[in-house]
Each structure stands twice: as C-alpha cells, then as structure tokens.
Design an enzyme around this catalytic site. Structure first.
Site, short mmCIF file in Angstrom:
data_model
loop_
_atom_site.label_atom_id
_atom_site.label_comp_id
_atom_site.label_asym_id
_atom_site.label_seq_id
_atom_site.Cartn_x
_atom_site.Cartn_y
_atom_site.Cartn_z
N CYS A 1 22.89 71.48 26.70
CA CYS A 1 23.55 71.92 27.95
C CYS A 1 25.06 71.84 27.80
O CYS A 1 25.79 72.48 28.54
CB CYS A 1 23.04 71.11 29.14
SG CYS A 1 23.02 69.36 28.84
N GLU B 1 23.89 81.21 30.61
CA GLU B 1 23.54 80.22 29.59
C GLU B 1 22.50 80.82 28.64
O GLU B 1 21.41 81.20 29.05
CB GLU B 1 22.97 78.95 30.25
CG GLU B 1 22.82 77.81 29.27
CD GLU B 1 22.31 76.53 29.92
OE1 GLU B 1 21.43 76.62 30.80
OE2 GLU B 1 22.76 75.45 29.52
N LYS C 1 7.21 62.41 32.79
CA LYS C 1 6.57 63.59 32.21
C LYS C 1 7.52 64.25 31.21
O LYS C 1 8.57 64.78 31.59
CB LYS C 1 6.22 64.61 33.29
CG LYS C 1 5.47 65.80 32.71
CD LYS C 1 5.62 67.07 33.53
CE LYS C 1 6.57 68.07 32.94
NZ LYS C 1 6.27 68.55 31.61
N GLU D 1 20.18 67.31 36.56
CA GLU D 1 21.09 67.58 35.45
C GLU D 1 20.66 68.92 34.86
O GLU D 1 19.54 69.02 34.35
CB GLU D 1 20.95 66.44 34.43
CG GLU D 1 22.13 66.25 33.57
CD GLU D 1 23.41 66.19 34.36
OE1 GLU D 1 24.20 67.13 34.21
OE2 GLU D 1 23.61 65.24 35.14
P1 ADP Z 1 13.10 75.01 29.91
O1 ADP Z 1 13.10 76.39 30.48
O2 ADP Z 1 14.26 74.72 29.06
O3 ADP Z 1 11.79 74.57 29.32
P2 ADP Z 1 12.51 73.71 32.38
O4 ADP Z 1 13.47 73.43 33.47
O5 ADP Z 1 11.45 74.71 32.64
O6 ADP Z 1 13.40 74.06 31.14
O7 ADP Z 1 11.80 72.36 31.92
C1 ADP Z 1 12.34 71.08 32.07
C2 ADP Z 1 11.24 70.17 32.52
O8 ADP Z 1 10.81 70.59 33.81
C3 ADP Z 1 9.99 70.19 31.64
O9 ADP Z 1 9.43 68.91 31.55
C4 ADP Z 1 9.08 71.13 32.39
O10 ADP Z 1 7.71 70.92 32.13
C5 ADP Z 1 9.40 70.74 33.82
N1 ADP Z 1 9.03 71.76 34.81
C6 ADP Z 1 8.85 73.08 34.63
N2 ADP Z 1 8.48 73.67 35.78
C7 ADP Z 1 8.43 72.70 36.72
C8 ADP Z 1 8.13 72.68 38.11
N3 ADP Z 1 7.80 73.77 38.78
N4 ADP Z 1 8.20 71.50 38.76
C9 ADP Z 1 8.57 70.37 38.12
N5 ADP Z 1 8.84 70.33 36.80
C10 ADP Z 1 8.78 71.48 36.10
#
Ligand code: ADP
Length: 515
Positions: A303, A405, A194, A269
C-alpha cells in the site's frame, strides 16, 4: 472437496497435478479443529502453481460464531491477567518467532511470492512488533491530571475494548496480522483473526507461536476462509466490539458499513498512491535506487509502493534514463531463488488487473511505456504469475495510471516544473498514505513534509520502510483516522476510563462550586 467457485478468483485456480498437501485446521478455544464446512481453499505457490502448500478450511459463519464464543469465554480471564504477565507470554512468542524465522521466511516466500530477503523482513517486522507490544505490558500508560476542585484527584486508565475481529491481507501475511494481534493481546482483548485466502500459512505460523508461548485457550482464535463468508460474518458479528481491517478500499468500506450498523469500533487501513518528489538538486543515483526499491519491492504490492515519481524537469531525462536502465536489470523469478530481485504477483486476478492497467497506460492514457509491460509466461515462468517491472514516462497527473492503485510492479514518471506544483500533484489523489522527497535542500524538504497530506513522509528515502515503533496509517481514502503501530495503536485496542476521586468528605459540584 476443494471449493471450486470461489477458488476461481484466487491463485488456486490453476489446474494442477494433485499432491499430498496437508489439510490445516482452524484454531478455536485452544484446539485445532476442522471446519463445519467440508470445503477447502488450496494454498498454492504463485511462482509455480503446481506446488500445493496446503489446504485450509473454507470456513462457515458457524465456525466464526464458535470462535467468537471461545473469545467471549476467555475474555474475563485474559483481561484480569495483569498486563506485565500477558506481556511475558508475548515476549515468549517473540522468541519463538525469532527461533523459527528462517522456516517462516521460506513458508512466506512459497505462499506469497516475495523474495526471501523481503519475506525475512516481514517475519522480522512481526518479531519487532511482538517485542514492542510485550514492552508495552509494563507501560500501557494512563495519566493523572489536576482536578478542578480541592481535595479531588483525577486520572485516566486504559481498559481493553473486548472481543476483536481482525481481517488481514496477503501482502504482509505475518507482519500485518502481528500489528493487530500483539497490541490487541497486550491490551487484554481476545481475538478472532481471519487471514487472506491466498496466504493463511504465515498467519497459521504466527498463531502456532502464540499457542506454544502459552497464550491461553480462546484468547486467540484463527478462522480461515473467504472474505464474503468468514470476513463478512466477523464484520457483522454482534459480539465483536472492534474490527480491525487492512485491505482494499472497496472492502474496507463494506466492513465499515457493517460496523456502523451496530456501532462497533472500526479501524481501517487501505489503499495508497504514493509519490516520490525528485528535485533538481537531488542525488539522482540515490533517488533512482530509492525509486526502484519503492516501486518494485514486493513486486509493487504494497500500500506504500512508490507508484508515482514526480521529477523536476531539469533532471527528468537523466532520472528516467537511469531508472529504466535499472528496472531492466532486475531479475524476475521465483522469490526462493536468491538471485531474483522481483518475485511473482499474488494470483491470476492480480495479473489481469495489472495487465489491464498497463494497457490503459499505453493505449488510453497515452503515456510512454519506457520498459517492461509484459507478462512472462515461458520457461521458468510458465506456471507462475510474473510481470516485468514496468516504467511509464511522460505521465500527466490526471491519467488513470497516475490516479488509481495498480498494486503491481508498475510506476509512473511525471515531469514537474516546481516544488509547489510537485506537492500539488502529490496531493492530487484520493489516497494519503505515504510520500517522499529527494533534495539536498533542508528548506524544501521541510516545506514538502509540511504540505503533503499523508500519514507518512520520507526525506531522501522511498515511500516504503515503516518501523514498528512509529504510527502507521494515512489520510483521505487510505484510512479512517486511526494509526497502527507505535504506541498510537493502543488507542485502537483500548478504551479510556476517566476516574475522579473526591477525598474532601463533602459534595463538590464540578463547574458549579468554587466559581
Ligand atoms: P484484495 O483485493 O487485495 O484481496 P481485500 O480487501 O479483498 O483485498 O481483502 C483483504 C481481506 O478482506 C482479506 O482477508 C479478505 O478475505 C477480506 N474480505 C474480502 N471481502 C470481505 C468482506 N465482504 N467482508 C469482510 N472481509 C472481506
């Protein structure tokens, strides 16, 4: 229908004139299929949000379930395909990525914003990683070791983990998916991936290359959509034995909880607050160039970004003045324009978060805003998410801008009186990804290398610039002990099996007989 509620949080929020953008599909079981949902996520150019790149499915949990079912069906065929054969397919994928590098680079700049030079580097990293993983197909070394009994043989082999869920962020939209996907595949796993909501096209391009290279149906499955639905379902799916996640620390923790529920393997990560230490004997001009690259490359959205510059007080003034002068020279704009140094940030949420931190730095922390600090909104900037490269000076280690960050084009200069104090400051954050030192003194360089508690360390170079054949990852809040890239990534995507062969023709009891 274009999903309205969730899209508010992402770059698709801007009001735009409708254009004929392509509707993309998921890739499940070797077919490009529509989502069960009729909702879409619009992918827009962060340099000009009127530019709609495409609409990607805001998929449902049922789409994830279908993708997992396809991965399950393909698993036996793929794991039983000899690793060198799997590797040949990956090698072909590498050649396709190489062939189409320019197109993928332009696509990435358009959807993610980073300047063409850096987007090309991102695609190149995916190429490097793919070739590197392909090379592992003829290695995937196990080992033999003496057994403790006579006429007994002991060895260890790697076996695939099973079905893997990969969740990736937007800042390296082809490199990071490839870091996870290619090693997973060469080890014999099947995958559901995804991509981030903001950058699905680059991952789509990667999966297209896999399809063209001949990766069999079901081995790789792509499901686009929101983290809260698709990501959460992947994290919690009972058939996914492993989740590999790169993203924010908060989301990573949610993913880890989900994996803990069912004892799934979880590789995380996450964030960083990386420091460059600049000693008084450093080549200051070189250090300034490194700091500019480390702090403002990818608009600071790495990062590994050099967000803290810890400078010995003997060169603090000189370094700060030169840094500010260089930061002011950087041209901000659309990354597709080759004269631009710093592209937009990813979306409106990012603008708000970064601007909030700039405000905190100036008005709550009491640091000196030495340059930048403004959102650019006029003329060529009117329809994008642009922020000036920003330098704070007079920063103390406890300030929020020096601890949290920011993930934007903002860096902090922190004065220090000694190397040991600098190391203490460098270590004094919740993260432990990357650190660096500029010095001409080999003793100091190695002392700092040894004493900084990070996963990556650079000498006379900025905190960014990882190569795919060395392990990548961090300590403390950055990760959970795993390393991507290098051969170490194989330890994530394979499980060890220890094998004992007793050819004595009789019962031999370990730890008991022959004692
Ligand atoms: P950012 O805030 O930089 O967008 P995220 O950690 O929210 O970073 O996003 C990194 C990835 O995690 C994206 O693919 C996002 O769609 C996914 N993501 C966001 N929320 C969830 C969740 N609750 N469970 C699993 N994946 C998630």
């Amino acid at each position: 229908m274009v999903q309205a509620k969730k899209a508010l949080a992402k770059k698709s929020r801007a009001t735009v004139t409708k254009t004929q953008a392509e509707n993309y599909r998921n890739y499940i079981g070797g077919k490009w299929v529509p989502s069960r949902s009729r909702d879409w996520i619009e992918n827009r150019n962060p340099a000009d949000t009127r530019d709609v790149i495409g609409r990607f499915p805001a998929s449902t949990e049922a789409d994830v379930d279908a993708a997992v079912a396809a991965a399950a069906e393909a698993f036996d065929g793929w794991r039983l395909t000899p690793a060198p054969r799997r590797a040949e397919i990956l090698f072909r994928a590498g050649e396709i990525l190489m062939r189409d590098k320019d197109k993928y680079t332009r696509d990435m700049t358009r959807e993610m914003g980073k300047v063409l030079k850096e987007a090309g580097g991102d695609v190149q990293e995916a190429i490097d990683c793919t070739y590197y993983a392909a090379g592992e197909g003829r290695r995937l070394h196990g080992f033999t070791t003496p057994a403790e009994m006579p006429d007994k043989f002991a060895m260890c082999v790697r076996q695939p983990v099973g079905l893997c869920g990969l969740i990736t962020p937007w800042n390296f939209p082809m490199a990071i998916p490839s870091w996870k996907l290619m090693p997973a595949l060469v080890c014999g796993n099947t995958v559901v991936i995804k991509p981030a909501e903001d950058t699905p096209l680059s991952t789509y391009n990667l999966i297209k290359a896999c399809e063209e290279a001949g990766v069999p149906p079901g081995v790789v499955n792509l499901v686009t959509g929101y983290g809260e639905t698709v990501g959460a379902r992947i994290s919690a799916h009972p058939s996914l034995r492993l989740i590999s996640f790169t993203g924010s620390t908060e989301t990573g923790r949610t993913v880890a909880y989900s994996c803990a529920e069912r004892n799934a393997i979880c590789s995380l990560e996450m964030g960083g607050k990386n420091a460059i230490i600049i000693m008084e004997d450093a080549d200051v001009d070189n250090a300034v160039e490194g700091a500019v690259w480390g702090a403002f490359g990818t608009s600071g959205q790495r990062c590994t970004a050099s967000s803290r510059l810890i400078v010995h007080k003997k060169v603090y003034k000189k370094f700060s003045a030169k840094l500010v002068e260089r930061a002011k020279q950087l041209r901000v704009g659309d990354g597709a324009d080759r004269s631009v140094d710093v592209g937009p940030v990813i979306n409106r949420d990012a603008v708000e978060k970064i601007m909030r931190y700039i405000d905190i730095g100036e008005n709550e922390d009491g640091a000196t805003l030495a340059c930048g600090g403004k959102q650019l909104r006029k003329g060529e900037y009117a329809h994008g998410y642009f922020i000036e490269p920003t330098v704070f000076t007079g920063v103390t280690p406890d300030m929020r801008i020096a601890q949290e960050e920011i993930f934007g084009p903002v860096t902090s200069v922190i004065p220090t009186k000694s190397l040991d104090e600098a190391i203490e400051i460098a270590n004094g954050v919740r993260y432990g990804l990357s650190a660096a030192i500029y010095t001409q003194d080999v003793n100091r360089a190695f002392h700092a290398m040894n004493e900084t508690y990070t996963g990556i360390f650079y000498i006379n170079s900025a905190t960014i610039g990882a190569e795919v054949h060395l392990p990548f990852g961090g300590t403390k809040g950055t990760g959970n002990g795993h390393r991507e890239a290098g051969t170490q990534v194989l330890d994530i995507f394979s499980e060890w099996k220890s094998i004992y062969v007793d050819y004595s023709g009789k019962l031999q009891r370990a730890q008991i007989d022959n004692k």
